[in-house]
Design a protein around this motif. Structure first.
Motif, PDB file in Angstrom:
ATOM      1  N   ASP A   3       9.131  11.125   3.618  1.00 27.93           N
ATOM      2  CA  ASP A   3       8.520  10.077   4.436  1.00 27.93           C
ATOM      3  C   ASP A   3       8.089  10.633   5.783  1.00 27.93           C
ATOM      4  OD1 ASP A   3       9.057   7.873   2.598  1.00 27.93           O
ATOM      5  OD2 ASP A   3      11.159   8.178   3.124  1.00 27.93           O
ATOM      6  N   SER A  40       5.103  -0.560  12.678  1.00 31.67           N
ATOM      7  CA  SER A  40       4.994   0.593  11.787  1.00 31.67           C
ATOM      8  C   SER A  40       3.513   0.872  11.593  1.00 31.67           C
ATOM      9  CB  SER A  40       5.685   0.331  10.443  1.00 31.67           C
ATOM     10  OG  SER A  40       4.872  -0.473   9.604  1.00 31.67           O
ATOM     11  N   THR A  67       1.821   0.359   9.167  1.00 33.72           N
ATOM     12  CA  THR A  67       1.199  -0.635   8.283  1.00 33.72           C
ATOM     13  C   THR A  67       1.582  -2.071   8.631  1.00 33.72           C
ATOM     14  OG1 THR A  67       3.012  -0.406   6.690  1.00 33.72           O
ATOM     15  CG2 THR A  67       1.066   0.969   6.341  1.00 33.72           C
ATOM     16  N   ASN A 104      -3.705  -1.331   6.407  1.00 34.36           N
ATOM     17  CA  ASN A 104      -3.709   0.002   5.788  1.00 34.36           C
ATOM     18  C   ASN A 104      -4.827   0.847   6.431  1.00 34.36           C
ATOM     19  OD1 ASN A 104      -3.226   2.150   4.054  1.00 34.36           O
ATOM     20  ND2 ASN A 104      -4.685   1.372   2.537  1.00 34.36           N
ATOM     21  N   LYS A 105      -4.436   1.847   7.225  1.00 33.96           N
ATOM     22  CA  LYS A 105      -3.251   1.890   8.004  1.00 33.96           C
ATOM     23  C   LYS A 105      -3.584   2.511   9.342  1.00 33.96           C
ATOM     24  CE  LYS A 105      -0.747   6.125   6.729  1.00 33.96           C
ATOM     25  NZ  LYS A 105       0.488   6.660   6.089  1.00 33.96           N
ATOM     26  N   HIS A 164      12.579  -5.319   6.235  1.00 36.84           N
ATOM     27  CA  HIS A 164      12.280  -5.431   4.801  1.00 36.84           C
ATOM     28  C   HIS A 164      10.777  -5.507   4.552  1.00 36.84           C
ATOM     29  CE1 HIS A 164      12.673  -6.573   0.613  1.00 36.84           C
ATOM     30  NE2 HIS A 164      11.922  -7.635   0.833  1.00 36.84           N
ATOM     31  N   HIS A 165      10.069  -6.209   5.405  1.00 35.16           N
ATOM     32  CA  HIS A 165       8.643  -6.441   5.182  1.00 35.16           C
ATOM     33  C   HIS A 165       7.735  -5.453   5.921  1.00 35.16           C
ATOM     34  CE1 HIS A 165       9.122 -10.074   2.811  1.00 35.16           C
ATOM     35  NE2 HIS A 165      10.010 -10.496   3.689  1.00 35.16           N
ATOM     36  N   GLY A 192       8.351  -2.020   5.958  1.00 37.91           N
ATOM     37  CA  GLY A 192       8.426  -0.697   5.364  1.00 37.91           C
ATOM     38  C   GLY A 192       9.026   0.342   6.276  1.00 37.91           C
ATOM     39  N   ARG A 243      12.166   2.764   7.866  1.00 33.36           N
ATOM     40  CA  ARG A 243      13.440   3.441   7.660  1.00 33.36           C
ATOM     41  C   ARG A 243      13.774   4.145   8.966  1.00 33.36           C
ATOM     42  NH1 ARG A 243      10.406   4.807   3.216  1.00 33.36           N
ATOM     43  NH2 ARG A 243      11.053   3.901   1.233  1.00 33.36           N
TER      44      ARG A 243
END
Length: 433
Positions: free
Chosen positions: A152, A205, A207, A274-275, A421-422, A424, A426
């Protein structure tokens, strides 16, 4: 934009946003450090604040500050002993006792009132926290921390290019890159190429854009996704050739399942794109959470930004920013009980300087973020998104938000899981994928 009227006694609450008023505040933060910053008090006088709140282990304190040019020392707090070296360029401060905050007052010796007291070195005891090497390492490229074997893409959040991070002017027009996570959300008119400014939003993020849920409605109806446009990397809505501008169409809009038109509790939506390409002008903001305590916010200073209406009640083409003060719920409820008692709970908070001030958000930027500078383990500030502008107060018979009333924000921290969660994401500490 949807306009919502709640009749609470003689008070009217509308879904509107903000304008920014008040004198310009110029802040200089060497190396974007969390421990020291300088505020411009007059044309020549600067007040330096050294905050040692995060250095609990210190027993004795010695602070060394080196400036690029000669400066004059006008005062220092806590009866500090001062050693002046290098023809008034280097100063060593030895305060008596250990305190959380120290203040120094300096004037520049240049011929211009716009001269900034640039710091070339800052040392706290044996830790050299700012120098030319540190500044050179704070590049946009350094925010990309993807390693060769990473699956990632990883990137620091809440940080800016040093040119925009060290020196910030608030309550005035911003430059591209000053607040690189702030975006403009536009709604395209059906069957045309025309689009109207709707709200502010926050890059979380590459996106995902986080904004207010009510920003996704027009005349009580959810806007079609294909009509939603994101403009990132801009400081002026009219300058189509800004070097940092990125225009993206929404691919999906995710409305918070707890969204209600009447309350600010879950006034959130995520616009998926995107993105985005991260650059000097486009960067993500960190999200506060998952552990949080709302009471620790009370009395904190924060920053809000937006393209909202000006003090002349006209929509600003230019991005503006202002500082604000997060209030204890009891302060806002005592001010207008029937208004704020219905809006404030564990999922919301209020902010503003109160009835004696005209510095506050007004119409034009729902969905914009309330962001807080937070010092990280490397001693540098990262900016965290804590609130989404949701509702403001309007006096009877008026149509613009009253700057003397407090503004209500949706607290993002209780919704940390839903957002991640929505979006994306980490995260590892302050690193984002």
């Amino acid at each position: 934009m949807e306009t919502l009227y709640l009749f609470l006694s003689l008070w009217v609450l509308q879904v509107h946003s903000m304008a920014l008023t008040g004198p310009v505040l110029t802040r200089y933060r060497p190396c974007e450090l969390g421990v020291i910053h300088f505020d411009k008090i007059t044309d020549l006088l600067w007040r330096g604040e050294i905050d040692l709140e995060y250095y609990h282990e210190l027993v004795d304190v010695e602070i060394e500050i080196g400036f690029e040019k000669q400066i004059s020392l006008r005062g220092v707090s806590h009866n500090s002993t001062v050693v002046i070296k290098n023809k008034s360029r280097d100063f060593i401060f030895k305060p008596k006792g250990v305190h959380k905050k120290y203040f120094i007052f300096i004037t520049t010796n240049g011929n211009t009132t716009h001269e900034v007291p640039i710091v070339s070195k800052f040392r706290l005891n044996e830790m050299e926290l700012c120098n030319d090497y540190v500044k050179a390492s704070q590049s946009i490229d350094s925010l990309n921390v993807t390693k060769p074997n990473d699956r990632d893409y990883r990137h620091y959040c809440g940080r800016r290019a040093l040119d925009h991070g060290e020196l910030t002017s608030m309550r005035t027009d911003s430059k591209s890159g000053d607040w690189p996570w702030h975006v403009a959300i536009l709604i395209r008119t059906p069957n045309t190429n025309l689009a109207n400014y709707q709200c502010g939003g926050n890059i979380i993020s590459s996106t995902a854009i986080l904004t207010a849920g009510h920003c996704m409605f027009l005349e009580g109806k959810l806007v079609e996704t294909k009509r939603v446009i994101i403009e990132a990397g801009i400081s002026n809505l009219r300058h189509m050739n800004e070097s940092g501008r990125q225009n993206l169409l929404a691919e999906r809009v995710i409305l918070h399942p707890g969204y209600s038109t009447e309350h600010a509790t879950s006034d959130l939506a995520i616009v998926v794109v995107n993105k985005l390409r991260y650059s000097e002008y486009v960067q993500p903001i960190c999200i506060w959470g998952p552990v949080y305590d709302k009471t620790t916010l009370f009395g904190k200073r924060a920053v809000v930004t937006g393209f909202g209406t000006t003090e002349q009640n006209v929509l600003s083409d230019t991005l503006r920013s202002t500082d604000t003060l997060i209030q204890n719920d009891t302060v806002c409820i005592a001010h207008v009980p029937k208004l704020y008692s219905k809006l404030l709970n564990e999922f919301t908070f209020c902010a503003g300087f109160g009835p004696s001030s005209d510095i506050n958000p007004r119409n034009g930027d729902s969905g914009g973020g309330l962001v807080i500078p937070t010092m990280q383990p490397d001693h540098i500030v990262s900016w965290f998104l804590r609130g989404i502008l949701s509702k403001c107060g309007i006096l009877p018979g008026e149509k613009f938000c009253d700057p003397k009333l407090y503004v209500v924000y949706t607290d993002v921290a209780p919704h940390y899981g839903w957002i991640y969660h929505h979006a994306g994401l980490r995260y590892i500490n302050n690193i984002q994928s």
